[in-house]
Every structure is written in structure tokens, then in C-alpha cells.
Design an enzyme around this catalytic site. Structure first.
Site, PDB file in Angstrom:
ATOM      1  N   TYR A   1      32.402 -17.731  45.223  1.00  0.00           N
ATOM      2  CA  TYR A   1      31.664 -19.012  45.185  1.00  0.00           C
ATOM      3  C   TYR A   1      32.112 -19.950  46.302  1.00  0.00           C
ATOM      4  CZ  TYR A   1      28.832 -17.768  41.311  1.00  0.00           C
ATOM      5  OH  TYR A   1      27.876 -17.144  40.551  1.00  0.00           O
TER       6      TYR A   1
ATOM      7  N   VAL B   1      20.489 -22.486  43.326  1.00  0.00           N
ATOM      8  CA  VAL B   1      21.663 -23.272  42.933  1.00  0.00           C
ATOM      9  C   VAL B   1      22.189 -24.079  44.121  1.00  0.00           C
ATOM     10  CG1 VAL B   1      22.281 -21.596  41.133  1.00  0.00           C
ATOM     11  CG2 VAL B   1      23.279 -21.339  43.425  1.00  0.00           C
ATOM     12  N   ASP B   2      21.448 -24.082  45.242  1.00  0.00           N
ATOM     13  CA  ASP B   2      21.988 -24.632  46.493  1.00  0.00           C
ATOM     14  C   ASP B   2      21.781 -26.130  46.677  1.00  0.00           C
ATOM     15  OD1 ASP B   2      19.249 -24.794  47.294  1.00  0.00           O
ATOM     16  OD2 ASP B   2      19.339 -22.822  48.242  1.00  0.00           O
TER      17      ASP B   2
ATOM     18  N   HIS C   1      19.149 -22.180  36.876  1.00  0.00           N
ATOM     19  CA  HIS C   1      20.339 -21.322  36.941  1.00  0.00           C
ATOM     20  C   HIS C   1      21.606 -22.076  37.340  1.00  0.00           C
ATOM     21  CE1 HIS C   1      17.635 -17.496  37.471  1.00  0.00           C
ATOM     22  NE2 HIS C   1      17.652 -17.936  36.231  1.00  0.00           N
TER      23      HIS C   1
ATOM     24  N   THR D   1      10.406 -15.856  45.281  1.00  0.00           N
ATOM     25  CA  THR D   1      11.194 -15.202  44.225  1.00  0.00           C
ATOM     26  C   THR D   1      10.714 -13.772  44.042  1.00  0.00           C
ATOM     27  OG1 THR D   1      11.839 -15.195  41.888  1.00  0.00           O
ATOM     28  CG2 THR D   1       9.715 -16.237  42.397  1.00  0.00           C
ATOM     29  N   SER D   2      11.684 -12.874  43.787  1.00  0.00           N
ATOM     30  CA  SER D   2      11.331 -11.468  43.554  1.00  0.00           C
ATOM     31  C   SER D   2      10.712 -11.296  42.169  1.00  0.00           C
ATOM     32  CB  SER D   2      12.578 -10.584  43.699  1.00  0.00           C
ATOM     33  OG  SER D   2      13.584 -11.030  42.815  1.00  0.00           O
TER      34      SER D   2
ATOM     35  N   ASN E   1       5.120 -15.557  49.509  1.00  0.00           N
ATOM     36  CA  ASN E   1       6.257 -14.651  49.654  1.00  0.00           C
ATOM     37  C   ASN E   1       6.048 -13.819  50.920  1.00  0.00           C
ATOM     38  OD1 ASN E   1       8.305 -12.530  49.145  1.00  0.00           O
ATOM     39  ND2 ASN E   1       8.341 -13.364  47.062  1.00  0.00           N
TER      40      ASN E   1
HETATM   41  C1  BJW Z   1      10.778 -15.137  51.119  1.00  0.00           C
HETATM   42  C2  BJW Z   1      11.366 -15.498  52.293  1.00  0.00           C
HETATM   43  C3  BJW Z   1      10.749 -16.540  52.960  1.00  0.00           C
HETATM   44  C4  BJW Z   1      12.588 -13.859  51.459  1.00  0.00           C
HETATM   45  N1  BJW Z   1       9.674 -17.084  52.427  1.00  0.00           N
HETATM   46  N2  BJW Z   1       9.716 -15.640  50.541  1.00  0.00           N
HETATM   47  C5  BJW Z   1      18.364  -5.389  31.304  1.00  0.00           C
HETATM   48  C6  BJW Z   1      19.745  -5.290  31.436  1.00  0.00           C
HETATM   49  C7  BJW Z   1      20.554  -6.431  31.494  1.00  0.00           C
HETATM   50  C8  BJW Z   1      20.008  -7.685  31.409  1.00  0.00           C
HETATM   51  C9  BJW Z   1      18.631  -7.766  31.294  1.00  0.00           C
HETATM   52  C10 BJW Z   1      17.825  -6.640  31.225  1.00  0.00           C
HETATM   53  N3  BJW Z   1      16.535  -7.047  31.122  1.00  0.00           N
HETATM   54  C11 BJW Z   1      16.506  -8.383  31.147  1.00  0.00           C
HETATM   55  C12 BJW Z   1      17.779  -8.833  31.226  1.00  0.00           C
HETATM   56  C13 BJW Z   1      18.172 -10.232  31.265  1.00  0.00           C
HETATM   57  C14 BJW Z   1      18.567 -10.682  32.657  1.00  0.00           C
HETATM   58  C15 BJW Z   1      17.580 -10.149  33.665  1.00  0.00           C
HETATM   59  O1  BJW Z   1      16.502 -10.659  33.854  1.00  0.00           O
HETATM   60  N4  BJW Z   1      17.951  -9.084  34.381  1.00  0.00           N
HETATM   61  C16 BJW Z   1      17.027  -8.418  35.306  1.00  0.00           C
HETATM   62  C17 BJW Z   1      17.639  -8.406  36.689  1.00  0.00           C
HETATM   63  C18 BJW Z   1      16.753  -7.051  34.773  1.00  0.00           C
HETATM   64  N5  BJW Z   1      18.562 -12.115  32.599  1.00  0.00           N
HETATM   65  C19 BJW Z   1      19.616 -12.800  32.187  1.00  0.00           C
HETATM   66  O2  BJW Z   1      20.674 -12.266  31.906  1.00  0.00           O
HETATM   67  C20 BJW Z   1      19.419 -14.285  32.024  1.00  0.00           C
HETATM   68  N6  BJW Z   1      19.874 -14.685  30.756  1.00  0.00           N
HETATM   69  C21 BJW Z   1      19.298 -14.257  29.626  1.00  0.00           C
HETATM   70  O3  BJW Z   1      18.338 -13.524  29.623  1.00  0.00           O
HETATM   71  O4  BJW Z   1      19.898 -14.739  28.504  1.00  0.00           O
HETATM   72  C22 BJW Z   1      19.445 -14.259  27.231  1.00  0.00           C
HETATM   73  C23 BJW Z   1      20.441 -14.744  26.197  1.00  0.00           C
HETATM   74  C24 BJW Z   1      19.980 -15.472  25.127  1.00  0.00           C
HETATM   75  C25 BJW Z   1      20.892 -15.888  24.145  1.00  0.00           C
HETATM   76  C26 BJW Z   1      22.240 -15.592  24.259  1.00  0.00           C
HETATM   77  C27 BJW Z   1      22.698 -14.869  25.371  1.00  0.00           C
HETATM   78  C28 BJW Z   1      21.781 -14.441  26.346  1.00  0.00           C
HETATM   79  C29 BJW Z   1      20.263 -15.039  33.042  1.00  0.00           C
HETATM   80  C30 BJW Z   1      19.850 -14.763  34.433  1.00  0.00           C
HETATM   81  C31 BJW Z   1      20.765 -15.498  35.380  1.00  0.00           C
HETATM   82  C32 BJW Z   1      20.498 -15.125  36.814  1.00  0.00           C
HETATM   83  N7  BJW Z   1      21.549 -15.617  37.599  1.00  0.00           N
HETATM   84  C33 BJW Z   1      21.492 -15.434  39.039  1.00  0.00           C
HETATM   85  C34 BJW Z   1      22.821 -16.036  39.526  1.00  0.00           C
HETATM   86  C35 BJW Z   1      23.745 -15.189  40.251  1.00  0.00           C
HETATM   87  C36 BJW Z   1      24.912 -15.890  40.769  1.00  0.00           C
HETATM   88  C37 BJW Z   1      24.727 -17.157  41.614  1.00  0.00           C
HETATM   89  O5  BJW Z   1      23.690 -17.590  42.088  1.00  0.00           O
HETATM   90  O6  BJW Z   1      25.738 -17.719  41.848  1.00  0.00           O
HETATM   91  O7  BJW Z   1      20.413 -16.167  39.598  1.00  0.00           O
HETATM   92  S1  BJW Z   1      21.134 -13.762  39.518  1.00  0.00           S
HETATM   93  C38 BJW Z   1      20.137 -14.179  40.908  1.00  0.00           C
HETATM   94  O8  BJW Z   1      18.763 -13.737  40.693  1.00  0.00           O
HETATM   95  C39 BJW Z   1      20.096 -15.710  40.920  1.00  0.00           C
HETATM   96  C40 BJW Z   1      18.662 -15.985  41.224  1.00  0.00           C
HETATM   97  O9  BJW Z   1      18.331 -17.282  40.801  1.00  0.00           O
HETATM   98  C41 BJW Z   1      17.955 -14.889  40.458  1.00  0.00           C
HETATM   99  C42 BJW Z   1      16.547 -14.636  40.946  1.00  0.00           C
HETATM  100  O10 BJW Z   1      16.523 -14.195  42.246  1.00  0.00           O
HETATM  101  P1  BJW Z   1      15.439 -14.771  43.243  1.00  0.00           P
HETATM  102  O11 BJW Z   1      15.624 -16.216  43.398  1.00  0.00           O
HETATM  103  O12 BJW Z   1      14.110 -14.288  42.851  1.00  0.00           O
HETATM  104  O13 BJW Z   1      15.907 -14.129  44.634  1.00  0.00           O
HETATM  105  P2  BJW Z   1      15.728 -12.635  45.178  1.00  0.00           P
HETATM  106  O14 BJW Z   1      16.746 -12.436  46.208  1.00  0.00           O
HETATM  107  O15 BJW Z   1      15.655 -11.658  44.091  1.00  0.00           O
HETATM  108  O16 BJW Z   1      14.275 -12.658  45.838  1.00  0.00           O
HETATM  109  C43 BJW Z   1      14.018 -13.386  47.030  1.00  0.00           C
HETATM  110  C44 BJW Z   1      12.518 -13.320  47.280  1.00  0.00           C
HETATM  111  O17 BJW Z   1      12.220 -14.154  48.374  1.00  0.00           O
HETATM  112  C45 BJW Z   1      11.998 -11.918  47.635  1.00  0.00           C
HETATM  113  O18 BJW Z   1      10.803 -11.659  46.904  1.00  0.00           O
HETATM  114  C46 BJW Z   1      11.696 -12.014  49.128  1.00  0.00           C
HETATM  115  O19 BJW Z   1      10.599 -11.182  49.512  1.00  0.00           O
HETATM  116  C47 BJW Z   1      11.352 -13.465  49.256  1.00  0.00           C
HETATM  117  N8  BJW Z   1      11.590 -14.072  50.561  1.00  0.00           N
HETATM  118  N9  BJW Z   1      12.487 -14.676  52.485  1.00  0.00           N
HETATM  119  C48 BJW Z   1       9.175 -16.647  51.246  1.00  0.00           C
HETATM  120  N10 BJW Z   1      11.245 -16.948  54.132  1.00  0.00           N
END
Ligand code: BJW
Length: 246
Positions: free
Chosen positions: A59, A95-96, A111, A192-193, A217
Site C-alpha cells: 500500500y 480508492v485513489d 471499495h 471497469t472490467s 472502455n
Molecule cells: C480503460 C482504460 C482507459 C483500461 N479508459 N477503460 C468467487 C470466489 C471468491 C470470491 C467471489 C467469487 N465470486 C464472487 C466473489 C466475491 C468477490 C468477487 O467479486 N470476486 C470476483 C473477482 C470473482 N467480491 C468480494 O469479495 C467483495 N465482497 C463481497 O462480495 O462481500 C460479500 C460478503 C458479505 C457479507 C460478509 C462477508 C462478505 C469485495 C470486493 C473488493 C474488491 N477489492 C478490490 C481492492 C483490491 C485492493 C486495493 O485496491 O487496494 O477492488 S479488488 C480490485 O478489483 C479493486 C477494484 O476496485 C476491483 C474492480 O476492478 P476494476 O476497477 O474493474 O479494474 P480492472 O483492472 O479489473 O479493470 C480495468 C478496466 O479498465 C478494464 O476493463 C480495461 O479494459 C479498462 N481500461 N484503461 C477506459 N484509459
């Protein structure tokens, strides 16, 4: 785009791609953080319990990158939208803090925020660490790790105020986000993905409640086929183009 011209209520779901043009790495795809690091080592409560020093070092390393980042024209356009539409909200997974730096005020951070820490004993005790010195760490060279941050009130270990995998999102924020997408006329889904739930469920919810959903995207996502309008390109270019046409 007619829908946007007459829209009263607009919401925007943003992800890491939104900040890519500001130099903040995304998570997935080429150059993404998850190509270099394993989420199970760094972004779960179990990882933090096992090795808090490693997690904090990651971090601090990311805070250093983000500290140098500035909002890009996409963030600025979204901040302008706030005064353009009677009802407007940004639902960000980022988170930025770059939306706020660009001037967005009507915003929900789903998040967490990388500049905040919270007490592991009293989770309600939130510490804003923006502006404080960031320890200098070299992730490739294990060295003497800086002391871990502790709560000034009780001495317990602090943790990043981030939602890790397996942790629930703030229920009030999630409820507000769901309410916003259920009632908006237009939803933008930007950079977002659309694979991380529950945030990934928001665009589908908006569609089921009649919103026009516009995806911006550089690539396809699992949501692309459902989107009403797909604008392929960098958000820092596409969003200002939309604003220019309004
Ligand atoms: C452009 C571009 C440009 C590039 N212009 N576009 C199976 C197994 C285990 C868990 C699960 C499961 N199924 C579901 C889950 C739950 C899990 C989940 O969804 N997992 C999946 C991955 C499968 N979710 C959770 O665990 C969540 N909690 C939850 O469900 O709790 C339930 C609960 C209830 C009650 C009690 C207990 C629990 C929490 C999710 C938290 C996610 N956290 C993170 C933080 C990581 C650390 C940090 O930041 O410090 O959040 S993970 C990471 O992914 C981060 C992001 O916010 C999140 C989403 O990613 P994002 O923003 O979409 O980015 P990318 O990189 O994926 O995509 C970028 C996109 O931009 C791409 O499409 C590019 O093409 C595009 N792009 N340049 C426009 N210039």
C-alpha cells in the site's frame, strides 16, 4: 446520446481504467497489478493477518504512485457533469481519490480509500493519512521494514481502509448505490472490467430498471453485450468528447 440530453438523473460507475491515463495501474489486463502480485497475498483479510508488513509495504508503494497522479480529462468531465444534471452521483470502485481531486463531491467510494487507515480493534476509528510522509519501500529488495502504523488512541495495528476480497462493502453505501442506479435515466459504466461483485451487478440493475446504459472502455467486458451504447476508447478522450456534444 439523445437520452443524455434530456436526462434528469445520471449516475456513473467507475473502475481502475478511469485513472489509467493518470498513470495509476489497473488490476487486470496488460500492466495490471494482478499480473505482478497475487491478490490472495495482498488484498484479503487473511493476507493481512498472515503478513501485515508485506501488505502495508504494497500500500505504501501504491500510495507513492498515486501521490504523483493528477486527475485526467475524464475525471474533470465527470466533475463537470455534477452541475449539469439535477441528480448526479459517481459510484466509484477506485480508492485513489482522483475524482475528488477533480472536483467531484457527489460520490460514493465503494471499495474504500487508499489514503485512509483504520484501527483493527475499533474499526470506526478512521485515520486520514493523506499528506503524511509515505515510507519508502523497495518491493524487490527485502530490507529493514519501516515500523507498522498503530492507532494513537489504543495502540492496535492500523490497516488500510480498503475493502478486500471476502469483506462486505459498507451496506449504507451499497444501498445508496443500488438506489441511484434503480432510479437514474442514464448510467455510465467507465473503465471497469465488471467482474468484481457486488459493484459489477450495478449496470445490470440499472438496465432492469429502465436506464440507458453507456459503457466506456478500451476493451470488451462481460457487460458489453448488455450495454445500450458502447463507446470504445480511453475515458480521458471519450468523456470530454461527449461533453463537447451536449
Ligand atoms: C480503460 C482504460 C482507459 C483500461 N479508459 N477503460 C468467487 C470466489 C471468491 C470470491 C467471489 C467469487 N465470486 C464472487 C466473489 C466475491 C468477490 C468477487 O467479486 N470476486 C470476483 C473477482 C470473482 N467480491 C468480494 O469479495 C467483495 N465482497 C463481497 O462480495 O462481500 C460479500 C460478503 C458479505 C457479507 C460478509 C462477508 C462478505 C469485495 C470486493 C473488493 C474488491 N477489492 C478490490 C481492492 C483490491 C485492493 C486495493 O485496491 O487496494 O477492488 S479488488 C480490485 O478489483 C479493486 C477494484 O476496485 C476491483 C474492480 O476492478 P476494476 O476497477 O474493474 O479494474 P480492472 O483492472 O479489473 O479493470 C480495468 C478496466 O479498465 C478494464 O476493463 C480495461 O479494459 C479498462 N481500461 N484503461 C477506459 N484509459
Amino acid at each position: 446520446m439523445d437520452a443524455l440530453v434530456v436526462a434528469r438523473s445520471v449516475a456513473v460507475v467507475t473502475g481502475a481504467g478511469m485513472s489509467a491515463e493518470s498513470g495509476v495501474p489497473t488490476f487486470r489486463g496488460a500492466g495490471g497489478l494482478w499480473r505482478q502480485f497475487r491478490p490472495e497475498d495482498l488484498a484479503t483479510p487473511e493476507a493481512f493477518a498472515r503478513n501485515p508488513a508485506l501488505v502495508w509495504e504494497w500500500y505504501w508503494w501504491r500510495r507513492r504512485k498515486i501521490a504523483d497522479a493528477r486527475p485526467n480529462p475524464g475525471h474533470v468531465t465527470i466533475a463537470h457533469f455534477e452541475s449539469r444534471f439535477p441528480e448526479f452521483v459517481v459510484l466509484t470502485q477506485n480508492v485513489d481519490g482522483l475524482h475528488q481531486d477533480a472536483g467531484s463531491r457527489r460520490l460514493l467510494e465503494l471499495h474504500g480509500n487508499i489514503w485512509r487507515a483504520r484501527c483493527t480493534r475499533e474499526p470506526g476509528r478512521i485515520i486520514d493519512e493523506r499528506g503524511r510522509p509515505i515510507p519508502d519501500v523497495d518491493l524487490d529488495t527485502p530490507a529493514v521494514a519501516p515500523a507498522l502504523p498503530t492507532c494513537e488512541a489504543c495502540g492496535a495495528l492500523l490497516r488500510p481502509d480498503i475493502v478486500w476480497f471476502g469483506e462486505p462493502l459498507d451496506q449504507a453505501a451499497l444501498d445508496s448505490a443500488a438506489a441511484a442506479v434503480r432510479t437514474c435515466d442514464v448510467l455510465f459504466v467507465v473503465g471497469t472490467s465488471a467482474v468484481v461483485y457486488p459493484a459489477a451487478g450495478l449496470p445490470g440493475l440499472a438496465k432492469r430498471h429502465g436506464a440507458v446504459v453507456i459503457e466506456v472502455n478500451v476493451d470488451e467486458t462481460p457487460f458489453t453485450r448488455e450495454a445500450d451504447i458502447v463507446l470504445e476508447g480511453p475515458s480521458g478522450v471519450v468523456l470530454p468528447e461527449i461533453e463537447a456534444r451536449l
